[in-house]
Design an enzyme around this catalytic site. Structure first.
Site, PDB file in Angstrom:
ATOM      1  N   GLU A 122       3.774  -1.082  15.880  1.00 34.42           N
ATOM      2  CA  GLU A 122       3.357  -0.368  14.668  1.00 34.42           C
ATOM      3  C   GLU A 122       2.240   0.602  15.001  1.00 34.42           C
ATOM      4  O   GLU A 122       1.278   0.220  15.671  1.00 34.42           O
ATOM      5  CB  GLU A 122       2.848  -1.326  13.577  1.00 34.42           C
ATOM      6  CG  GLU A 122       3.886  -1.939  12.688  1.00 34.42           C
ATOM      7  CD  GLU A 122       3.252  -2.608  11.459  1.00 34.42           C
ATOM      8  OE1 GLU A 122       2.212  -2.106  10.971  1.00 34.42           O
ATOM      9  OE2 GLU A 122       3.809  -3.621  11.005  1.00 34.42           O
ATOM     10  N   GLU A 127       2.132  -9.933  11.154  1.00 34.50           N
ATOM     11  CA  GLU A 127       0.663  -9.899  11.198  1.00 34.50           C
ATOM     12  C   GLU A 127      -0.028 -11.188  10.745  1.00 34.50           C
ATOM     13  O   GLU A 127      -1.235 -11.191  10.531  1.00 34.50           O
ATOM     14  CB  GLU A 127       0.117  -8.702  10.404  1.00 34.50           C
ATOM     15  CG  GLU A 127       0.566  -7.375  10.994  1.00 34.50           C
ATOM     16  CD  GLU A 127      -0.031  -6.156  10.287  1.00 34.50           C
ATOM     17  OE1 GLU A 127      -0.537  -6.292   9.165  1.00 34.50           O
ATOM     18  OE2 GLU A 127       0.017  -5.056  10.867  1.00 34.50           O
ATOM     19  N   ASP A 183       0.814  -1.221   0.000  1.00 36.58           N
ATOM     20  CA  ASP A 183       0.000   0.000   0.000  1.00 36.58           C
ATOM     21  C   ASP A 183       0.846   1.269   0.000  1.00 36.58           C
ATOM     22  O   ASP A 183       0.328   2.364  -0.228  1.00 36.58           O
ATOM     23  CB  ASP A 183      -0.993   0.019   1.175  1.00 36.58           C
ATOM     24  CG  ASP A 183      -0.357  -0.244   2.519  1.00 36.58           C
ATOM     25  OD1 ASP A 183       0.890  -0.333   2.591  1.00 36.58           O
ATOM     26  OD2 ASP A 183      -1.099  -0.375   3.508  1.00 36.58           O
TER      27      ASP A 183
END
Length: 824
Positions: free
Chosen positions: A554, A457, A191
């Site tokens: 994060e 993740e 992204d």
């Protein structure tokens, strides 16, 4: 044309027969497209995109929509070709290997038209036996398969069940099935980055020839024996022994500064042999440990290991040895449900302050040691002490870790798996096992690396069902997860390195995830492990939206590059508010939550020039966020916030000792450069390594003591000091949104520039109070000592540190200053 390779005599003994010869094949090659319509020069190390660009056959891949226009490059099958002469008599060498330090990614290697090996993993080295193929004059061909087509083919072969995600979101213009190929996951798009699935020989390639034996690798690990409080050094070396007779000799280890000179007998037998050496360091020798930036020195010791073997053969390795311990502490906390999650370095709890690192370029041949030094120096210049090497990129080059060792930057090292599920078929697992073993051997001697982490993740992706897996099929994916990260990666890590912790995923609940079969019901539980937090809907100036977690690895907000930085000052202020919340929560338990011991915002750097979450632009220019980080990561910091109409100030200390100090609070009106009121506390002691409440007062009471002050007309600033000098940055608190400020005038800010040695001094003068003062010198590379600041005094001095030679007149022509009132 016959290309002559660089000859390196690796290490030699008394006679040429014993000599190990290394011939580098770096430099000039040629590449050819799949149908032969294109053939052009190329450099190794390098990639196809770079070769095409250097020959002006394509524009800069980063220009406009060239990530789409040049998609054909990644879809083609390219071949690297080199003709070279061997500068020694190959008939007199019993073993000749072709060694690739890094190939990106899927290839068949031919020497003199004979297949000698295959590659399928960017993240490991390869060695191919070419003894019976090599000649005096040779042609090497490396036939690449399109990584996009290969990944698609591998996904189709995996017919038992799908392995999501199949493709990235359409808006990313990326490629599909990146989880089926062992290369940088972000190379198929992310992204924040473009899709450039590169092909190329991205690291060194060479030929090695020998007769008796060869040193394949050399690694070492300092180990602290806590029971007897003694340092030891474990050294491991791997030899390829082709002699049919035992090879005898000595291993001589020398660390002069520690008065170590140790000799061991060595006996090598035919085959692949591991030699393990053990050095016991006398307690009477004083060892200075390696410390993270801001906590001590990065002391290292020069070591040489010399193998003197039969036949006059010798191998010598030199390295820097650092001594430090690391512990991940997960234990009960009084007054809180759950477990702590923090790191001790050399026995001292350390608050981890830093960011997340992504690849510095889509094309790794552009990433020089100079660029790495610039970026990593910016890390410590902003008072950070840690980087997380994110799992969707690459294991960085040696220079990166060497610089982190030198600068005191701790590294949280992910393995390269991110935001995806992965196959566990035999071929894939064989490749992963080789990758992990190689990287652990390569990196474990670096003190900067404080933890391994299995993935980014993927625990959360599986447990929270990001990919809409049917519940009846979930057990298959859970088994694959445990197989990959626990039964293989974790096992291989601990076989090779037991000196630092291994975390299965990030975020994770740590010990709780382990107890629940490696997958916790809620991996974002703030009472365990680490969390990732993003909220683009809530008010990011309101600290109450942030999780009072044990460790936040994060968090962040997007911004544009500097040409419109002020229009996005939101990023810097939001990350400031969030980071200061985490820092003041280090010693506090509120409603059972807190004891935060890490804040790593997303992200440090950019892979190209585009809007992203980074604090450093592509190339290294500081955004406003990075200047803010220099303040909010300061070792001593006052943090202000409001709750229920009361204004609080906490003190936060990363120092190793208690310090006596005072807090000064000032209130300014937006319309005046003189404070309307000021108060200073009595001296107090700020305890080492803690956060503590220093000041609290209802806002209404604070304003009543200041003439004509309202929330809209006034702003608060505060700092810590001794009687003589400030100890902390000056922080500030807005009593209302700046866009609602009353009395805020457009400031006329001027600067006179002078030079002091290699530094330039900007003497600023303002006609009015100015928030978010932004100094810019265009494309002149360098950084200011401060930027994006609140200017409440008539004059201020700021320094500019150029990264390349410049002069006063050039800076004067490029200089531009803006503040908040210029854009509202």
């Amino acid at each position: 044309m016959l290309l002559r390779p660089l000859l390196l005599l690796a290490l030699c003994g008394a006679g040429s027969a014993a000599m190990v010869v290394s011939v580098s094949l770096r430099g000039s090659w040629r590449i050819r497209s799949g149908n032969g319509s294109l053939e052009l020069p190329a450099e190794v190390p390098g990639c196809v995109h770079s070769a095409l660009f250097h020959q002006r056959l394509i524009q800069d891949p980063y220009y406009r929509f060239n990530n789409l226009n040049y998609r054909w490059i990644a879809l083609d099958n390219w071949t690297y070709i080199k003709k070279f002469k061997i500068p020694f008599d190959v008939s007199k060498r019993r073993k000749v290997n072709l060694v690739f330090e890094g190939v990106d990614t899927v290839t068949v290697v031919l020497l003199n038209n004979v297949p000698v090996g295959e590659t399928d993993n960017t993240f490991r080295s390869y060695s191919f036996d070419i003894t019976h193929v090599v000649q005096a004059v040779n042609i090497i061909e490396v036939h690449f398969q399109s990584p996009v087509i290969y990944a698609d083919q591998r996904s189709k072969v995996h017919t038992h069940y799908s392995v999501p995600p199949n493709c990235p979101p359409r808006v990313q213009d990326g490629e599909c099935h990146v989880n089926f190929i062992r290369k940088a996951q972000c190379s198929f798009s992310w992204d924040w980055g473009p899709s450039f699935p590169t092909q190329g020989i991205w690291k060194d390639v060479r030929i090695e020839a020998y007769n008796i034996c060869h040193l394949n690798y050399f690694t070492f690990t300092p180990v602290y024996d806590n029971n007897i409080q003694e340092w030891n050094l474990e050294i491991e070396s791997s030899f390829d022994v082709i002699s049919s007779k035992p090879v005898l000799g000595q291993a001589i280890i020398a660390i002069p500064e520690l008065k170590i000179q140790q000799t061991n007998s060595v006996e090598l037998h035919h085959g692949e042999r591991i030699v393990k050496l053990f050095v016991k360091i006398d307690k009477s020798v004083t060892i200075e440990t390696w410390w993270p930036h801001g906590h001590g020195n990065q002391t290292g010791y020069n070591m040489t290991v010399l193998f003197k073997l039969d036949g006059g053969l010798s191998f010598e390795k030199s390295a820097k040895v650092y001594f430090r311990t690391v512990e991940l502490i997960e234990e009960p906390i009084k007054g809180s449900h759950g477990l702590s999650f923090y790191f001790k370095i050399n026995g001292l709890p350390i608050f981890l302050k830093g960011s997340n690192w992504i690849p510095a370029d889509s094309f790794q041949d552009r990433v020089t040691s100079a660029l790495l030094r610039l970026l990593l120096q910016s890390v410590v210049d902003a008072n950070m002490n840690v980087l997380r090497v994110w799992g969707g990129g690459i294991y960085e080059q040696d220079a990166f870790y060497e610089l982190c060792d030198e600068l005191g930057i701790m590294v949280w090292q992910d393995f390269m798996f991110a935001c995806a599920l992965y196959p566990t078929d035999q071929d894939f697992m064989d490749s992963v096992r080789a990758e992990v073993a190689y990287q652990v051997r390569r990196l474990k001697s670096h003190p900067s690396i404080i933890t391994w982490s299995g993935n980014n993740e993927n625990e959360a992706a599986l447990v929270l069902n990001w990919y809409d897996i049917q519940s009846s099929h979930l057990s298959t994916y859970i088994d694959d997860y445990v197989t990959l990260y626990v039964k293989n990666i974790r096992r291989i890590v601990f076989e090779g390195d037991q000196t630092r912790p291994f975390i299965t995923s990030s975020p994770t609940n740590g010990a709780k995830s382990t107890a629940e079969g490696w997958l916790s019901e809620n991996p974002y539980d703030p009472n365990y492990g680490d969390v990732h937090f993003y909220d683009y809907v809530g008010d990011c100036w309101n600290w109450k939206i942030f999780p009072k977690a044990r460790f936040v690895s994060e968090y962040g907000y997007q911004s544009w590059p500097s040409f419109s930085t002020l229009e996005k000052v939101m990023q810097a202020q939001c990350v400031k508010t969030e980071t200061e919340f985490y820092r003041r929560s280090r010693s506090e338990i509120a409603f059972g939550e807190g004891h935060t011991m890490g804040a790593l915002y997303w992200q440090l750097n950019d892979i190209w020039e585009a809007p992203s979450w980074s604090s450093l632009e592509y190339g290294g220019k500081w955004k406003m966020l990075h200047y803010f980080a220099r303040h909010f990561f300061a070792p001593l910091l006052p943090v202000g916030f409001e709750n229920e109409g009361v204004f609080f100030i906490y003190g936060v200390s990363d120092l190793h000792s208690d310090h006596k100090m005072m807090l000064t609070v000032r209130v300014h009106t937006w319309s005046s450069l003189e404070p309307v009121c000021s108060e200073t506390t009595k001296p107090f002691v700020m305890k080492a390594g803690e956060s503590a409440l220093l000041y609290d007062k209802p806002v209404a009471e604070l304003l009543r003591g200041c003439t004509n002050c309202t929330r809209q007309s006034c702003v608060v600033s505060f700092y810590l000091s001794t009687d003589r000098e400030p100890l902390s940055p000056t922080n500030y608190h807005f009593l209302s949104s700046p866009k609602e400020a009353k009395g805020l005038h457009k400031a006329n800010i001027t600067a006179t520039i002078s030079q002091q040695g290699d530094t330039f001094v900007f003497h600023l003068k303002t006609s009015a109070v100015a928030p978010f003062v932004w100094l810019d010198v265009g494309s002149i590379p360098g950084r200011f000592s401060d930027n994006g600041f609140l200017m409440t005094e008539k004059t201020r001095t700021v320094f500019f540190y150029p990264w390349k030679p410049t002069n006063e007149s050039e800076l004067e022509r490029a200089f531009h200053v803006t503040s908040l009132a210029d854009i509202y």
